[in-house]
Design a protein around this motif. Structure first.
Motif, PDB file in Angstrom:
ATOM      1  N   CYS A 116       0.867  -1.176   0.000  1.00 11.76           N
ATOM      2  CA  CYS A 116       0.000   0.000   0.000  1.00 11.76           C
ATOM      3  C   CYS A 116       0.904   1.226   0.000  1.00 11.76           C
ATOM      4  CB  CYS A 116      -0.889  -0.015   1.233  1.00 11.76           C
ATOM      5  SG  CYS A 116      -2.104   1.306   1.225  1.00 11.76           S
ATOM      6  N   ILE A 117       0.632   2.165  -0.903  1.00  9.06           N
ATOM      7  CA  ILE A 117       1.472   3.355  -0.997  1.00  9.06           C
ATOM      8  C   ILE A 117       0.640   4.617  -0.820  1.00  9.06           C
ATOM      9  CG2 ILE A 117       3.256   2.325  -2.453  1.00  9.06           C
ATOM     10  CD1 ILE A 117       1.883   3.822  -4.816  1.00  9.06           C
ATOM     11  N   GLU A 118       1.242   5.583  -0.184  1.00  4.24           N
ATOM     12  CA  GLU A 118       0.665   6.918  -0.058  1.00  4.24           C
ATOM     13  C   GLU A 118       1.156   7.727  -1.249  1.00  4.24           C
ATOM     14  OE1 GLU A 118      -1.328   8.035   2.384  1.00  4.24           O
ATOM     15  OE2 GLU A 118      -1.236   6.232   3.628  1.00  4.24           O
ATOM     16  N   LEU A 119       0.272   8.423  -1.921  1.00  7.27           N
ATOM     17  CA  LEU A 119       0.664   9.157  -3.120  1.00  7.27           C
ATOM     18  C   LEU A 119       1.279  10.524  -2.827  1.00  7.27           C
ATOM     19  CD1 LEU A 119      -2.278   8.182  -5.465  1.00  7.27           C
ATOM     20  CD2 LEU A 119       0.017   7.225  -5.370  1.00  7.27           C
ATOM     21  N   CYS A 120       1.367  10.897  -1.557  1.00  4.86           N
ATOM     22  CA  CYS A 120       1.907  12.215  -1.218  1.00  4.86           C
ATOM     23  C   CYS A 120       3.393  12.348  -1.563  1.00  4.86           C
ATOM     24  CB  CYS A 120       1.665  12.541   0.245  1.00  4.86           C
ATOM     25  SG  CYS A 120       2.423  11.376   1.381  1.00  4.86           S
TER      26      CYS A 120
END
Length: 143
Positions: A116-120
């Protein structure tokens, strides 16, 4: 909307579009031709790499199979939180060794490893040719 929110919004929408295209390719079934889109494209995966804020490619590690990659497949997208679930694609050179140099990659292989990745912290997406996931490859002469 500030610049970071706009960027995250566009990245989220771009990943959502890639996921939608993958779903169309995978789920489209013709009465007469079966899964014609998968046959035409050669895969139900649209591979891509992610570019971080400092201009480098995001690299993630599969700790079970012990390889590092910068090639991914979108599995799910949470548009409200601007998060993506991606699976790792293992990259091989023409001798069958792991590689992350785009100039050496001749084949990508899907794996079951998801992250799971945060797009920030992501500033861009670069899609690659889906035929990189085909088993066969042809090396054409230079001249």
């Amino acid at each position: 909307m500030n610049n970071e929110n706009k960027r995250n919004h566009f990245l989220c929408e771009a990943l959502y579009d890639i996921k939608a295209l993958q779903d169309v390719i995978k789920d489209y079934h013709s009465k007469y031709f079966g899964q014609l889109l998968v046959k035409i494209v050669g895969s139900d995966t649209i591979p891509f790499f992610l570019i971080t804020e400092d201009g480098t490619h995001l690299r993630l590690m599969d700790t079970v199979k012990q390889f590092e990659t910068e090639f991914f497949r979108i599995e799910a997208i949470d548009r409200e939180r601007c998060r993506g679930t991606i699976s790792l694609l293992r990259a091989y050179d023409y001798e069958g060794h792991d590689t992350n140099l785009i100039t050496e990659v001749v084949r990508l292989e899907r794996t079951s490893t998801v992250k799971c990745i945060e797009l920030c912290c992501i500033s861009g997406i670069q899609i690659l040719k889906p035929d990189m996931l085909k088993e066969k490859f042809i090396i054409e002469p230079k001249w």
